[in-house]
Design a protein around this motif. Structure first.
Motif, mmCIF file in Angstrom:
data_model
loop_
_atom_site.group_PDB
_atom_site.id
_atom_site.type_symbol
_atom_site.label_atom_id
_atom_site.label_comp_id
_atom_site.label_asym_id
_atom_site.label_seq_id
_atom_site.Cartn_x
_atom_site.Cartn_y
_atom_site.Cartn_z
ATOM 1 N N TYR A 93 15.400 -16.822 7.853
ATOM 2 C CA TYR A 93 13.939 -16.889 7.724
ATOM 3 C C TYR A 93 13.316 -17.120 9.100
ATOM 4 C CZ TYR A 93 9.304 -18.206 6.304
ATOM 5 O OH TYR A 93 7.945 -18.243 6.189
ATOM 6 N N PRO A 94 12.259 -16.448 9.504
ATOM 7 C CA PRO A 94 11.460 -15.464 8.766
ATOM 8 C C PRO A 94 11.739 -14.009 9.160
ATOM 9 C CG PRO A 94 10.212 -16.244 10.639
ATOM 10 C CD PRO A 94 11.601 -16.820 10.773
ATOM 11 N N PRO B 23 12.849 -22.430 3.291
ATOM 12 C CA PRO B 23 13.881 -22.569 4.327
ATOM 13 C C PRO B 23 13.297 -22.983 5.673
ATOM 14 C CG PRO B 23 13.352 -20.259 3.984
ATOM 15 C CD PRO B 23 12.490 -21.025 3.044
ATOM 16 N N PRO B 25 12.819 -22.427 9.561
ATOM 17 C CA PRO B 25 12.840 -21.163 10.332
ATOM 18 C C PRO B 25 13.946 -21.160 11.372
ATOM 19 C CG PRO B 25 11.034 -22.553 11.068
ATOM 20 C CD PRO B 25 11.645 -23.243 9.887
ATOM 21 N N PHE B 70 5.592 -26.622 2.739
ATOM 22 C CA PHE B 70 6.009 -25.414 3.451
ATOM 23 C C PHE B 70 5.680 -25.486 4.945
ATOM 24 C CE2 PHE B 70 4.856 -21.304 5.257
ATOM 25 C CZ PHE B 70 6.083 -20.680 5.185
ATOM 26 N N LEU B 74 7.958 -25.477 8.400
ATOM 27 C CA LEU B 74 7.788 -24.421 9.406
ATOM 28 C C LEU B 74 7.470 -25.019 10.780
ATOM 29 C CD1 LEU B 74 7.472 -21.093 9.253
ATOM 30 C CD2 LEU B 74 5.258 -21.739 10.155
ATOM 31 N N THR B 160 -3.362 -13.726 7.254
ATOM 32 C CA THR B 160 -3.374 -13.301 5.853
ATOM 33 C C THR B 160 -1.938 -13.295 5.323
ATOM 34 O OG1 THR B 160 -3.304 -11.022 6.592
ATOM 35 C CG2 THR B 160 -5.455 -11.885 5.966
ATOM 36 N N ALA B 161 -1.817 -13.506 4.038
ATOM 37 C CA ALA B 161 -0.483 -13.552 3.435
ATOM 38 C C ALA B 161 -0.541 -12.896 2.064
ATOM 39 C CB ALA B 161 -0.025 -14.992 3.296
ATOM 40 N N TYR B 162 0.548 -12.244 1.695
ATOM 41 C CA TYR B 162 0.584 -11.521 0.437
ATOM 42 C C TYR B 162 1.937 -11.754 -0.244
ATOM 43 C CZ TYR B 162 0.933 -7.492 -2.706
ATOM 44 O OH TYR B 162 1.126 -6.691 -3.795
ATOM 45 N N LEU B 185 3.515 -17.680 0.462
ATOM 46 C CA LEU B 185 3.670 -18.748 1.457
ATOM 47 C C LEU B 185 4.684 -18.338 2.527
ATOM 48 C CD1 LEU B 185 3.671 -21.977 -0.727
ATOM 49 C CD2 LEU B 185 2.224 -21.566 1.232
ATOM 50 N N ARG B 186 5.801 -17.778 2.074
ATOM 51 C CA ARG B 186 6.821 -17.336 3.032
ATOM 52 C C ARG B 186 6.262 -16.253 3.947
ATOM 53 N NH1 ARG B 186 12.687 -17.990 0.917
ATOM 54 N NH2 ARG B 186 13.085 -16.503 2.570
ATOM 55 N N ASP B 187 5.441 -15.364 3.366
ATOM 56 C CA ASP B 187 4.835 -14.301 4.167
ATOM 57 C C ASP B 187 3.860 -14.897 5.188
ATOM 58 O OD1 ASP B 187 4.355 -11.496 4.745
ATOM 59 O OD2 ASP B 187 2.362 -11.834 3.899
ATOM 60 N N GLY B 189 4.123 -17.788 6.592
ATOM 61 C CA GLY B 189 4.940 -18.357 7.659
ATOM 62 C C GLY B 189 5.444 -17.272 8.604
ATOM 63 N N ALA B 190 5.900 -16.153 8.024
ATOM 64 C CA ALA B 190 6.406 -15.048 8.854
ATOM 65 C C ALA B 190 5.287 -14.498 9.735
ATOM 66 C CB ALA B 190 6.968 -13.943 7.957
ATOM 67 N N HIS B 191 4.089 -14.365 9.146
ATOM 68 C CA HIS B 191 2.943 -13.863 9.901
ATOM 69 C C HIS B 191 2.571 -14.838 11.016
ATOM 70 C CE1 HIS B 191 -1.188 -11.656 9.499
ATOM 71 N NE2 HIS B 191 -0.675 -11.574 10.707
ATOM 72 N N VAL B 193 4.524 -17.098 12.548
ATOM 73 C CA VAL B 193 5.548 -17.128 13.601
ATOM 74 C C VAL B 193 5.417 -15.910 14.512
ATOM 75 C CG1 VAL B 193 8.042 -16.899 14.005
ATOM 76 C CG2 VAL B 193 7.204 -18.529 12.317
ATOM 77 N N THR B 194 5.217 -14.734 13.914
ATOM 78 C CA THR B 194 5.209 -13.505 14.718
ATOM 79 C C THR B 194 3.890 -13.290 15.458
ATOM 80 O OG1 THR B 194 4.619 -12.282 12.713
ATOM 81 C CG2 THR B 194 6.926 -12.259 13.355
#
Lengths: 227, 249
Positions: A93-94, B23, B25, B70, B74, B160-162, B185-187, B189-191, B193-194
């Motif tokens: 993750y992620p 999880p 990161p 969450f 993160l 934004t998250a989906y 929520l996971r999305d 976090g990914a958004h 981080v990136t």
């Protein structure tokens, strides 16, 4: 008069049940395969991960389908270590979320520039990453069924039928060379029946299971030295 | 009795308290001490949607607890140290170490279920508003609550998250909405981080921290052994501790 009509209807339903039993479980499957650089000696102590694609707006590849293929490969050749999909996605993750998952094998190099990601891949001794894209859907349905409930009595009467179609494509990435080494696809379809005389009896065609077995067999043939 | 049950089922409120396992990161943490303030609207976030017809149900989706759980995981994985700022005492005590304070907010949350769309997918969409401020911009109001002046922020950016989940056999609407919320929520976090380092104002702030650390390392090697004065930025702030008309947290 009405007794005769009920008898005729019951005979018709019984005929349909017989037809359904005869046809039930019939699944059509088409498998295509195009692979290169097969590991003739197997993959040794390396591991394989099978991941589902979930970035399309209208469907997700089912987690249980990915698990089914992994189980199929591992049971066919217990020496092949298949990493659990959810555990893999959580450990990385992620970087393997629908938004961030690599779509081309070449983009893995970008991920490997992150030291903790590279270190975890090293620990796993990953040799192949297999992406599965597709899903199973129910298609057109016909027939009718009516159910009733009364004091001490309940039951259904009628007949329903619907189709199910699966379409999956597996893309195999060689993790060492960061190249695509093959594609395997499976298309399956079947018809389900639900006759009901008091109790509805579903006769379900194992469409997704057949797709899992077809795709699993082809992948096993590619990865295993014994098949 | 059956009719009454069916009618009642149509009118009831479906409630989801979002729960999931999130999880840590897989990242090298940034060498930053980050203050985090979860405003009460964020930590207790819930979304209520009233039924539009008899066949529909009211929906209450409580995401607050899951949000805090969450984002804590993160941020802990993303930054060297995370300081939760809940009171003025923490601001005064930890101000010298804190490089910046992050304040998340949920701008919007929308959901769809198959009965709304006739598509066999449950979806959740969220828009966050993240604000990064200097610790000196955090003030205490007369009632003790913390506030900050939105004009004093270092950066503000939306995320934004989906999340979506298909219908599944024997899965209730509530379970599916929970699953879609966890995916969203996971999305998020990914958004986050990136896009964090790529947000222009955040990049300027990160550069400033890196430059400051380089200067500090250079000067400490030049004057090895000389103690350096510590400036309490909260005390140095002209308005530190004063009542403020900024945004209450």
């Amino acid at each position: 008069m009405s007794g005769q009509r009920i008898d005729r209807q019951t005979t018709r339903i019984a005929g349909l049940i017989l037809l359904a039993v005869l046809l039930g479980g019939c699944v059509n499957a088409t498998v295509d395969e195009m692979t290169y650089n097969e590991p003739v000696a197997g993959i040794g102590e390396s591991s394989v991960v099978i991941l589902g694609r979930r970035h399309k707006p209208d469907y997700d590849t089912e987690f249980d389908f990915i698990e089914c293929i992994g189980d199929h490969i591992h049971s066919g050749d217990p020496s092949i270590e298949v990493i659990n999909e959810i555990a893999f996605i959580n450990q990385f993750y992620p970087w393997f979320e629908p938004r961030t998952a690599p779509l081309q094998p070449q983009t893995i190099d970008r991920l490997l520039q992150l030291p903790p990601v590279a270190a975890r891949f090293d620990e796993m001794k990953l040799e192949y990453m297999i992406w599965i894209d597709g899903n199973t859907e129910n298609t057109e349905s016909t027939g009718s069924m009516s159910c009733g409930i009364g004091p001490g009595v309940a039951g259904c009467f009628g007949f329903g039928t619907w189709g199910t179609e699966s379409e999956y494509e597996a893309t195999i990435w060689d993790f060492t060379d960061k190249v695509e080494v093959g594609r395997v696809s499976a298309q399956t379809s079947g018809q389900n029946y639900m006759p009901a005389v008091v109790v509805p009896i579903p006769i379900i065609a194992p469409v997704q299971g057949t797709a899992c077995d077809s795709l699993g067999d082809q992948l096993l043939e590619y990865l295993s030295a014994f098949h | 009795m059956l009719c009454f049950t069916l009618l009642a089922a149509g009118c009831s409120t479906k409630q989801v308290v979002v729960e999931g396992n999130f999880p840590k990161p897989l990242l090298d943490p940034l060498p930053i001490t980050l203050g985090v303030i979860y405003p009460s609207a964020f930590a207790e976030h819930e979304f209520f949607d009233e039924a539009k017809g008899r066949a529909e149900s009211d929906w209450l989706v409580k995401t607050g607890e899951a949000q805090v759980e969450f984002w804590d995981i993160l941020f802990d994985g993303m930054f060297d140290e995370v300081v939760h700022i809940r009171d003025w005492e923490t601001v005064q005590r930890r101000a010298p170490e804190i490089d910046g304070v992050l304040i998340p907010a949920i701008g919007d949350l929308q959901y769809t279920i198959p009965t709304h769309t006739n598509v066999k997918i449950y979806e959740i969409w969220m828009r966050y508003e993240f604000r990064l401020v200097d610790i000196a911009a955090i003030h205490q109001q007369e009632d003790g609550a913390l506030s900050f002046n939105p004009d004093e922020r270092l950066a503000a950016w939306p995320i934004t998250a989906y999340g979506k989940t298909p219908t599944a056999f024997l899965q209730t609407d509530e379970e599916a909405v929970n699953l879609a919320a966890v995916v969203a929520l996971r999305d998020a976090g990914a958004h986050f981080v990136t896009s964090f380092g790529a947000t222009p104002d955040v990049a300027v702030w990160l550069d400033g921290i890196a430059r400051r650390e380089q200067d500090a390392a250079r000067s400490s090697s030049d004057q090895a052994g000389d103690p350096q004065p510590v400036v309490d930025s909260a005390e140095a702030s002209p308005t530190g501790g004063e009542p403020d008309s900024g945004e209450t947290l």
